[in-house]
Design an enzyme around this catalytic site. Structure first.
Site, PDB file in Angstrom:
ATOM      1  N   HIS A   1      16.633 -16.525 -13.832  1.00  0.00           N
ATOM      2  CA  HIS A   1      17.380 -15.572 -14.655  1.00  0.00           C
ATOM      3  C   HIS A   1      17.884 -14.435 -13.769  1.00  0.00           C
ATOM      4  O   HIS A   1      17.141 -13.894 -12.971  1.00  0.00           O
ATOM      5  CB  HIS A   1      16.471 -15.027 -15.760  1.00  0.00           C
TER       6      HIS A   1
ATOM      7  N   LYS B   1      10.860 -17.108 -31.171  1.00  0.00           N
ATOM      8  CA  LYS B   1      10.136 -17.589 -29.999  1.00  0.00           C
ATOM      9  C   LYS B   1       8.659 -17.818 -30.273  1.00  0.00           C
ATOM     10  O   LYS B   1       8.025 -18.619 -29.587  1.00  0.00           O
ATOM     11  CB  LYS B   1      10.346 -16.655 -28.816  1.00  0.00           C
TER      12      LYS B   1
ATOM     13  N   LYS C   1      14.505 -20.030 -30.750  1.00  0.00           N
ATOM     14  CA  LYS C   1      14.035 -18.864 -31.500  1.00  0.00           C
ATOM     15  C   LYS C   1      13.654 -19.319 -32.913  1.00  0.00           C
ATOM     16  O   LYS C   1      14.190 -20.312 -33.372  1.00  0.00           O
ATOM     17  CB  LYS C   1      15.146 -17.803 -31.592  1.00  0.00           C
TER      18      LYS C   1
ATOM     19  N   HIS D   1      11.559 -18.032 -14.922  1.00  0.00           N
ATOM     20  CA  HIS D   1      11.858 -16.840 -15.717  1.00  0.00           C
ATOM     21  C   HIS D   1      11.290 -15.619 -15.002  1.00  0.00           C
ATOM     22  O   HIS D   1      10.247 -15.702 -14.365  1.00  0.00           O
ATOM     23  CB  HIS D   1      11.241 -16.962 -17.117  1.00  0.00           C
ATOM     24  N   ARG D   2      12.010 -14.478 -15.127  1.00  0.00           N
ATOM     25  CA  ARG D   2      11.604 -13.298 -14.363  1.00  0.00           C
ATOM     26  C   ARG D   2      10.889 -12.253 -15.227  1.00  0.00           C
ATOM     27  O   ARG D   2      11.022 -11.059 -14.994  1.00  0.00           O
ATOM     28  CB  ARG D   2      12.822 -12.690 -13.668  1.00  0.00           C
TER      29      ARG D   2
ATOM     30  N   ASP E   1      10.519 -20.025 -24.667  1.00  0.00           N
ATOM     31  CA  ASP E   1      10.562 -18.612 -24.311  1.00  0.00           C
ATOM     32  C   ASP E   1       9.467 -18.316 -23.297  1.00  0.00           C
ATOM     33  O   ASP E   1       8.475 -19.041 -23.209  1.00  0.00           O
ATOM     34  CB  ASP E   1      10.404 -17.737 -25.557  1.00  0.00           C
ATOM     35  N   GLU E   2       9.644 -17.223 -22.553  1.00  0.00           N
ATOM     36  CA  GLU E   2       8.683 -16.937 -21.477  1.00  0.00           C
ATOM     37  C   GLU E   2       7.264 -16.718 -21.995  1.00  0.00           C
ATOM     38  O   GLU E   2       6.298 -16.997 -21.297  1.00  0.00           O
ATOM     39  CB  GLU E   2       9.132 -15.727 -20.643  1.00  0.00           C
TER      40      GLU E   2
ATOM     41  N   ASN F   1       0.800  -1.220   0.000  1.00  0.00           N
ATOM     42  CA  ASN F   1       0.000   0.000   0.000  1.00  0.00           C
ATOM     43  C   ASN F   1       0.830   1.265   0.000  1.00  0.00           C
ATOM     44  O   ASN F   1       0.397   2.319  -0.425  1.00  0.00           O
ATOM     45  CB  ASN F   1      -0.874  -0.007   1.263  1.00  0.00           C
TER      46      ASN F   1
ATOM     47  N   SER G   1      21.468 -15.015 -19.193  1.00  0.00           N
ATOM     48  CA  SER G   1      20.775 -15.148 -20.469  1.00  0.00           C
ATOM     49  C   SER G   1      20.470 -13.757 -21.006  1.00  0.00           C
ATOM     50  O   SER G   1      20.083 -12.877 -20.256  1.00  0.00           O
ATOM     51  CB  SER G   1      19.472 -15.932 -20.244  1.00  0.00           C
TER      52      SER G   1
ATOM     53  N   LYS H   1      15.087 -24.275 -24.009  1.00  0.00           N
ATOM     54  CA  LYS H   1      14.116 -23.537 -23.199  1.00  0.00           C
ATOM     55  C   LYS H   1      12.975 -23.001 -24.044  1.00  0.00           C
ATOM     56  O   LYS H   1      13.198 -22.483 -25.134  1.00  0.00           O
ATOM     57  CB  LYS H   1      14.845 -22.373 -22.516  1.00  0.00           C
TER      58      LYS H   1
END
EC number: 4.1.1.39
Length: 441
Positions: A318, A168, A166, A285-286, A194-195, A114, A370, A192
């Site tokens: 990551h 992606k 890729k 993944h972030r 992709d996100e 808050n 990455s 991997k």
């Protein structure tokens, strides 16, 4: 007459307590506070402590029904930020009883829920949190951790290699699986999703999972090594996410993936529990982190999001590259990389670590480098991140002029050359390019 006086009063009268001795069980926070002109730093710091714990803007009679001294957050120290005008670090201590056990969601709702829209502040940034061991012990943490992962994969003494497939978006599941096979066959440990690959019209999740599993097993059979593909289980509902995780387990793959910030901490913690119970590794993944952590004076520093992930649960996360296409300063990055991997980290302001953090027995998380890195970065990455890391080359593998498999070969050869050179005592920073050239002959 009424036993209290209504009206607005200064926060600092109640919530600024410089004499307070912090307890081992307190959650400690370091906020970067930029007060509005005319607002003294003590008042701004106290306002943060109040609004993120028990306070409201006025005295209420129900305050008399509880013990504020027991439950209030306290601003116990304020220091100016060197080189910045009208910026302060305010240290706040929160009693542990304010937080639900094992809930990162509740911890964040309390501490940052808050207070960031507060009028008395021009900007506010949460720089660091000290999580007391008593609270750490209420979390399962990472499903497996670094050592168990190495044992599962039977890979020791070097960083692990990954690659994001890729383009992606837009490949069919069959072609996607083919790219996975080629990279793994070339010598990578992981590929991997992709996100943002979830389950779109051009490639539904179940088709992708099946073709990637096939690619994985084929590459494993041909190389004699254990391989993995981070199957992204992130979904629109927790139930759907769980369904994807269950299917991945049925396929027998070693690892799945989740976008923990867009998916949310509640979903992430549930998934981490499922992964531990079912022997799946969890890659995190972030996505969306820079929305929260990129501004220097407002938001939440990534080291806090990294700590939160270690509590919520993930085996990889990551963490920037220091050398690639995305932002990240070396010492600061290495600071939160240690917070992810080590059991005990001493306070070190030069590395952005405001508090000594003891994780007791919580497993560690592998940092993933990455983003815009390629084979010529390998010596630097090996030196910076050491063995306990995952180095991920997307375009740096698939962009190889001879194709994906040779791209995988190039990365593996470069990595093994760097690790060997380091073990022989050579200076990677100085001789890096030469080491890579020798290896490529």
């Amino acid at each position: 007459s009424v036993g209290f006086k209504a009206g607005v009063k200064d926060y600092k009268l109640t919530y600024y307590t410089p004499a307070y001795q912090t307890k081992d069980t307190d959650i400690l926070a370091a906020f970067r506070v930029s007060p509005q002109p005319g607002v003294p730093p003590e008042e701004a710091g106290a306002a943060v402590a109040a609004e993120s714990s028990t306070g409201t803007w006025t005295t209420v009679w129900t305050d008399g029904l509880t013990s504020l001294d027991r439950y209030k957050g306290r601003c116990y120290y304020i220091e100016p930020v060197a080189g910045e005008e009208n910026q302060y670090i305010a240290y706040v201590a929160y009693p542990l009883d304010l937080f639900e056990e094992g809930s990162v969601t509740n911890m964040f709702t309390s501490i940052v829920g808050n207070v960031f829209g507060f009028k008395a502040l021009r900007a506010l940034r949460l720089e660091d949190l000290r999580i007391p061991t008593a609270y750490v012990k209420t979390f399962q943490g990472p499903p497996h951790g670094i050592q168990v992962e190495r044992d599962k994969l039977n890979k020791y003494g070097r960083p692990l290699l990954g690659c994001t497939i890729k383009p992606k978006l837009g490949l069919s599941a069959k072609n996607y699986g083919r790219a996975v096979y080629e990279c793994l066959r070339g010598g990578l440990d992981f590929t991997k999703d992709d996100e943002n690959v979830n389950s779109q019209p051009f490639m539904r999740w179940r088709d992708r999972f099946v073709f990637c599993a096939e690619a994985l097993y084929k590459a494993q059979a041909e190389t004699g090594e254990i391989k993995g593909h981070y199957l992204n289980a992130t979904a629109g509902t927790c139930e759907e996410m769980n369904k994807r995780a269950v299917f991945a387990r049925e396929l027998g793959v070693p690892i799945i993936m989740h976008d923990y910030l867009t998916g949310g901490f509640t979903a992430n913690t549930s998934l981490a529990h499922y992964c531990r119970d079912n022997g799946l590794l969890l890659h995190i993944h972030r996505a969306m982190h820079a929305v929260i952590d990129r501004q220097k004076n407002h938001g939440i520093h990534f080291r806090v999001l990294a700590k939160a992930l270690r509590m919520s649960g993930g085996d990889h996360i990551h963490s920037g590259t220091v050398v690639g296409k995305l932002e990240g300063e070396r010492e600061i990055t290495l600071g939160f990389v240690d917070l992810l991997r080590d059991d005990y980290i001493e306070k070190d302001r030069d590395r952005g670590i405001y508090f000594t953090q003891d994780w007791v027995s919580l497993p560690g998380v592998l940092p993933v480098a990455s983003g815009g890195i390629h084979v010529w970065h390998m010596p630097a990455l090996t030196e910076i991140f050491g063995d306990d890391s995952v180095l991920q080359f997307g375009g740096g593998t698939l962009g190889h002029p001879w194709g994906n498999a040779p791209g995988g070969v190039a990365n593996r050869v470069a990595l093994e050359a760097c690790v060997q050179a380091r073990n022989e005592g050579r200076d990677l920073a100085r001789e890096g390019n030469e080491i890579i050239r020798e290896a490529s002959k």
